[in-house]
Design an enzyme around this catalytic site. Sequence first.
Site: not given
Length: 453
Positions: A155, A276, A282, A289
Amino acid sequence: MKLWTGRFTKEISGFADAWAASIEVDQALYREDILGSQAHCRMLARAGILTEEDADLILVGLSEILADIEGGKIEFQVETEDIHMSIEHLLTERIGEAGKRLHTARSRNDQVATDIRLWLKEDILSSITLIKGLCKTLVTLAAQHTETVMPGYTHLQHAQPVSFAFHLLAYNQMFTRDAERLWDCYGRTDRLPLGAGALAGTDYDTDRQFLAEELEFAGVCPNAMDAVSDRDFVIEYISAASICMMHLSRFCEELILWSSSEFSFIEMDDAYSTGSSIMPQKKNPDMAELIRGKTGRVYGDLIAILTIMKGLPLAYNKDMQEDKLPLFDASETLKSALTVFNEMIKTMTVKKEAMAAAAKTGFMNATDAADYLVKKGVPFRECHEIVGKLVLHCLGKGVAIEDLPIEELKTFSDKFDEDVYEKLTPLACMNAKQSEGGTSVLRVVEQIEKLKD
Ligand code: ARG
């Protein structure tokens, strides 16, 4: 240029013609189409259906076309519809009359099914090779991290400490099954449709066994109608590809999470990260992804082919021309994802200290505290209750179980003794999992040894 104009009184509409053409997509099958045609030609000559002279002209003509395609000398025309007719057309342009005899005892229906199976067999082998490469990376990495303790989650809550190696080997099992699924699919793809004709077989005394041997198929499709009607092997491949992408995607999700400041368990190499355009600080795990995103694309390919085939009457229907795009897309997506993923994890930095620090939090030794009492004769259910209360008490104080002095522990159970502390370290908890397949160093090393074989 059309090879089927005989029964028509007017030309096909230019727009419809271009719209229905598949050459844009199926030219990827040029090699398989030529190999299939050459085998068919040899078979026809052996059976006396083609003369040796015609067969020679055809074989040489096809080899030259193959070389020209590979040399970038041929631009396919939409007027010749698909790869099969394009090559036949080119052949006849080059060698004349003999070229027109090649399509004896054959239909595009058995031809296209053969081409796809030939292509897919190769493709499955390269997909399997990539998966094996990834499994090797996982085992190598695991061997370096049998004692790297990290939280195991259920979980997404801290559950029990495990080693990073153990976590990696879980994925190794999944990818091994993916390779097995592809290999199963290979076995069913390895049947030759050629010789089925349009749907009913042909009038000629052809030798399909010879064709199978020439094209290195393990056997022939036993029923001509089935041979040209089904694309279940494509569905099976994309299903297996979807499952493998799902595994990659889950792994990517974890890597993305672990790259966050909150976890900080790993850091992706700069070579597999991006920045970024506005935020100078970043460093984004874009590759992971994208693999997660592209998984959706492969699922789309699976739904596409399933839906294309659903409701088609036997035998061939033009709908089936739509099989190639999802197949090629799924294959390309899977193979590129495997390649990027493998390199990405080879180069990432594993931050053992952050993993170890996280493994100390979240009461992951609670089950071990309960098991300690079990070993002193307390029934497990009672131990569960005792340790539950103990955890609640610690939560109130903002401390861990092992932070409590022995007198305080004894107020929960007089079975607690000094030796409990050494049993409650993350490493001790991990190493206590000695059951077969467990996370202890002993068992993980055993798994690694087996995998190295
Ligand atoms: N381009 C077609 C396909 O990919 C080849 C088979 C065409 N057969 C036919 N009977 N029209 O499916």
